[in-house]
Design a protein around this motif. Structure first.
Motif, PDB file in Angstrom:
ATOM      1  N   ALA A 250      -5.119 -46.316  -3.869  1.00 45.68           N
ATOM      2  CA  ALA A 250      -3.989 -45.427  -4.102  1.00 45.68           C
ATOM      3  C   ALA A 250      -2.743 -46.223  -4.434  1.00 45.68           C
ATOM      4  N   TYR A 251      -1.853 -45.557  -5.144  1.00 47.71           N
ATOM      5  CA  TYR A 251      -0.543 -46.127  -5.440  1.00 47.71           C
ATOM      6  C   TYR A 251       0.466 -45.559  -4.446  1.00 47.71           C
ATOM      7  N   VAL A 252       1.167 -46.445  -3.742  1.00 49.14           N
ATOM      8  CA  VAL A 252       2.139 -46.042  -2.714  1.00 49.14           C
ATOM      9  C   VAL A 252       3.296 -47.046  -2.732  1.00 49.14           C
ATOM     10  N   GLU A 253       4.464 -46.612  -2.238  1.00 45.25           N
ATOM     11  CA  GLU A 253       5.595 -47.529  -2.063  1.00 45.25           C
ATOM     12  C   GLU A 253       5.146 -48.704  -1.178  1.00 45.25           C
ATOM     13  N   TRP A 254       5.561 -49.905  -1.512  1.00 47.20           N
ATOM     14  CA  TRP A 254       5.106 -51.109  -0.811  1.00 47.20           C
ATOM     15  C   TRP A 254       5.310 -51.024   0.714  1.00 47.20           C
ATOM     16  N   ASP A 255       6.505 -50.694   1.139  1.00 50.34           N
ATOM     17  CA  ASP A 255       6.794 -50.711   2.586  1.00 50.34           C
ATOM     18  C   ASP A 255       6.002 -49.662   3.346  1.00 50.34           C
ATOM     19  N   VAL A 256       5.703 -48.569   2.673  1.00 49.75           N
ATOM     20  CA  VAL A 256       4.913 -47.509   3.299  1.00 49.75           C
ATOM     21  C   VAL A 256       3.465 -47.996   3.442  1.00 49.75           C
ATOM     22  N   ALA A 257       2.971 -48.630   2.371  1.00 49.52           N
ATOM     23  CA  ALA A 257       1.621 -49.199   2.409  1.00 49.52           C
ATOM     24  C   ALA A 257       1.536 -50.250   3.523  1.00 49.52           C
ATOM     25  N   ALA A 258       2.592 -51.047   3.655  1.00 51.77           N
ATOM     26  CA  ALA A 258       2.598 -52.090   4.689  1.00 51.77           C
ATOM     27  C   ALA A 258       2.611 -51.475   6.085  1.00 51.77           C
ATOM     28  N   ALA A 259       3.417 -50.415   6.279  1.00 46.26           N
ATOM     29  CA  ALA A 259       3.493 -49.772   7.602  1.00 46.26           C
ATOM     30  C   ALA A 259       2.155 -49.134   7.959  1.00 46.26           C
ATOM     31  N   TYR A 260       1.529 -48.472   6.976  1.00 47.41           N
ATOM     32  CA  TYR A 260       0.227 -47.854   7.251  1.00 47.41           C
ATOM     33  C   TYR A 260      -0.826 -48.930   7.534  1.00 47.41           C
ATOM     34  N   SER A 261      -0.799 -50.037   6.774  1.00 45.34           N
ATOM     35  CA  SER A 261      -1.841 -51.039   7.047  1.00 45.34           C
ATOM     36  C   SER A 261      -1.637 -51.726   8.397  1.00 45.34           C
ATOM     37  N   ALA A 262      -0.376 -51.725   8.879  1.00 44.37           N
ATOM     38  CA  ALA A 262      -0.166 -52.292  10.223  1.00 44.37           C
ATOM     39  C   ALA A 262      -0.779 -51.367  11.282  1.00 44.37           C
ATOM     40  N   ASN A 263      -0.725 -50.050  11.036  1.00 41.30           N
ATOM     41  CA  ASN A 263      -1.273 -49.097  12.016  1.00 41.30           C
ATOM     42  C   ASN A 263      -2.774 -48.869  11.844  1.00 41.30           C
ATOM     43  N   TYR A 264      -3.277 -49.053  10.624  1.00 38.97           N
ATOM     44  CA  TYR A 264      -4.718 -48.880  10.354  1.00 38.97           C
ATOM     45  C   TYR A 264      -5.250 -50.189   9.787  1.00 38.97           C
ATOM     46  N   PRO A 265      -5.784 -51.063  10.649  1.00 36.55           N
ATOM     47  CA  PRO A 265      -6.194 -52.409  10.213  1.00 36.55           C
ATOM     48  C   PRO A 265      -7.289 -52.403   9.148  1.00 36.55           C
TER      49      PRO A 265
ATOM     50  N   PHE B 194      22.137 -39.593  -9.365  1.00 39.69           N
ATOM     51  CA  PHE B 194      21.632 -40.666  -8.518  1.00 39.69           C
ATOM     52  C   PHE B 194      22.790 -41.463  -7.926  1.00 39.69           C
ATOM     53  N   SER B 195      22.673 -41.786  -6.657  1.00 43.97           N
ATOM     54  CA  SER B 195      23.647 -42.689  -6.026  1.00 43.97           C
ATOM     55  C   SER B 195      23.345 -44.108  -6.483  1.00 43.97           C
ATOM     56  N   ASP B 196      24.151 -45.055  -6.014  1.00 42.27           N
ATOM     57  CA  ASP B 196      23.818 -46.471  -6.195  1.00 42.27           C
ATOM     58  C   ASP B 196      22.516 -46.736  -5.442  1.00 42.27           C
ATOM     59  N   MET B 197      21.848 -47.825  -5.797  1.00 36.45           N
ATOM     60  CA  MET B 197      20.614 -48.181  -5.114  1.00 36.45           C
ATOM     61  C   MET B 197      20.935 -48.687  -3.704  1.00 36.45           C
ATOM     62  N   TYR B 198      20.210 -48.239  -2.708  1.00 33.53           N
ATOM     63  CA  TYR B 198      20.516 -48.711  -1.345  1.00 33.53           C
ATOM     64  C   TYR B 198      19.401 -49.547  -0.758  1.00 33.53           C
ATOM     65  N   TYR B 199      18.259 -49.570  -1.425  1.00 35.37           N
ATOM     66  CA  TYR B 199      17.140 -50.319  -0.852  1.00 35.37           C
ATOM     67  C   TYR B 199      16.292 -50.850  -1.981  1.00 35.37           C
ATOM     68  N   GLU B 200      15.927 -52.122  -1.882  1.00 37.23           N
ATOM     69  CA  GLU B 200      15.059 -52.697  -2.903  1.00 37.23           C
ATOM     70  C   GLU B 200      13.630 -52.542  -2.446  1.00 37.23           C
ATOM     71  N   GLY B 201      12.929 -51.648  -3.089  1.00 33.71           N
ATOM     72  CA  GLY B 201      11.540 -51.441  -2.689  1.00 33.71           C
ATOM     73  C   GLY B 201      10.647 -51.777  -3.850  1.00 33.71           C
ATOM     74  N   LYS B 202       9.407 -52.116  -3.559  1.00 30.66           N
ATOM     75  CA  LYS B 202       8.476 -52.325  -4.664  1.00 30.66           C
ATOM     76  C   LYS B 202       7.291 -51.386  -4.481  1.00 30.66           C
ATOM     77  N   GLN B 203       6.389 -51.426  -5.435  1.00 31.88           N
ATOM     78  CA  GLN B 203       5.242 -50.526  -5.427  1.00 31.88           C
ATOM     79  C   GLN B 203       3.975 -51.316  -5.107  1.00 31.88           C
ATOM     80  N   ALA B 204       2.989 -50.627  -4.522  1.00 32.61           N
ATOM     81  CA  ALA B 204       1.761 -51.320  -4.125  1.00 32.61           C
ATOM     82  C   ALA B 204       0.525 -50.525  -4.520  1.00 32.61           C
ATOM     83  N   PHE B 205      -0.578 -51.246  -4.695  1.00 28.35           N
ATOM     84  CA  PHE B 205      -1.888 -50.608  -4.787  1.00 28.35           C
ATOM     85  C   PHE B 205      -2.573 -50.909  -3.467  1.00 28.35           C
TER      86      PHE B 205
END
Ligand code: ARG
Length: 293
Positions: A203-218, A127-138
């Motif tokens: 569903a369980y998804v990475e937070w930023d991915v969940a946020a991007a999808y919810s922006a495209n699918y209201p 593993f490299s050093d961490m490059y992004y602080e992401g969280k998890q979402a439901f």
């Protein structure tokens, strides 16, 4: 007269030659100069595997004619690292559940795929050093959000809850919703489709991915954050390539410290809000017609 014709022929010959030169320069970049003399799976190239169903991490941005090109902050980071190392970037897209196996087999130099530093993967890659602080979402839908009060309320046998195959989100599902019917789906886009059609409850998804999808699918809604101890993303590095790991960390830390990485994130968020496609292209490098948005 004769001279004019001769000049015309020479000129058109030159034009054809320069066109050809242009093609060669654009289409076949060739191996890089390999600044640090690194050993890579293909000499002079940096072979990066990813799973482009994960905006804003990695996905395809579509131009006005619907032509896809790889986008996302992971892909910008891949290009940055390749440039830093003086290697030509070669990205190999695949479904996420193939990534750990490919790294274990040593067929790629790097995996850049919104990867969490899951200790279970340590045998397959460094593993490299961490490059992004992401969280998890439901994530759930607006229509279903009222039936949940908190994360604990998702743990009921009547619920169908999904996570992407081979991801740490499966472990989160087993940890927080063990009594629910847990479903594995190969693509993050399948999860979104099943949420939108009402087939699954959450569903369980990475937070930023969940946020991007919810922006495209209201109709989608993030219920809450999901605790996970390794909150962030790393690059998977070929486990028998200590030199590569060293220089990847050097590049990564420079990219973050100089503010380039923050710029990559901003650009990726913009592109994720525009026309895009998430998933694999067909054999002609086009968006499969049945799945086009
Ligand atoms: N962070 C999660 C993991 O490492 C999910 C990553 C999924 N990435 C993707 N490109 N679909 O397991």
């Amino acid at each position: 007269m004769k001279m004019k014709k001769f000049i015309a022929i020479i000129l058109s010959a030159l034009m054809v030659l320069s066109m050809f030169a242009g093609c060669v320069a654009d289409d076949v970049a060739g191996p890089g100069k390999n600044t640090y003399n690194l050993k890579t799976v293909k000499e002079g190239y940096l072979t990066v595997i990813t799973s482009p169903d994960y905006a804003p991490y990695e996905f395809y941005a579509l131009d006005e004619n619907g032509n896809p090109s790889l986008a996302g902050f992971d892909m910008a980071l891949a290009q940055y690292i390749a440039d830093y190392l003086g290697l030509t970037l070669e990205v190999v897209p695949m479904d996420f559940n193939g990534i750990v196996g490919e790294m274990a087999a040593g067929t790629a130099d790097l995996a850049i795929a919104g990867l969490s530093p899951d200790p279970d993967r340590e045998g397959a890659m460094s593993f490299s050093d961490m490059y992004y602080e992401g969280k998890q979402a439901f994530i759930t839908t607006k229509a279903k959000a009222a039936q949940f009060t908190d994360l604990a309320s998702t743990n009921k046998a009547e619920y169908q809850i999904a996570a992407q195959t081979g991801t740490i989100q499966n472990e989160l599902a087993e940890q927080y919703s063990p009594n629910a019917q847990l479903i594995n789906l190969v693509k993050a886009t399948d999860i979104i489709a099943e949420l939108n059609s009402g087939k699954i409850d959450g569903a369980y998804v990475e937070w930023d991915v969940a946020a991007a999808y919810s922006a495209n699918y209201p109709d989608l809604q993030i219920l809450c954050e999901v605790p996970y101890e390794a909150e962030g993303n790393v690059i998977g590095v070929n486990k028998s390539n200590a030199d590569l790991l060293k220089y990847v960390n050097e590049a990564l830390n420079k990219c973050v410290a100089d503010g380039d990485f923050a710029q990559f994130v901003a650009t990726a968020l913009d592109q994720a809000a525009g026309d895009n496609y998430q998933g694999m292209l067909d054999e002609n490098g086009k968006v499969p017609t049945t799945e086009a948005e």
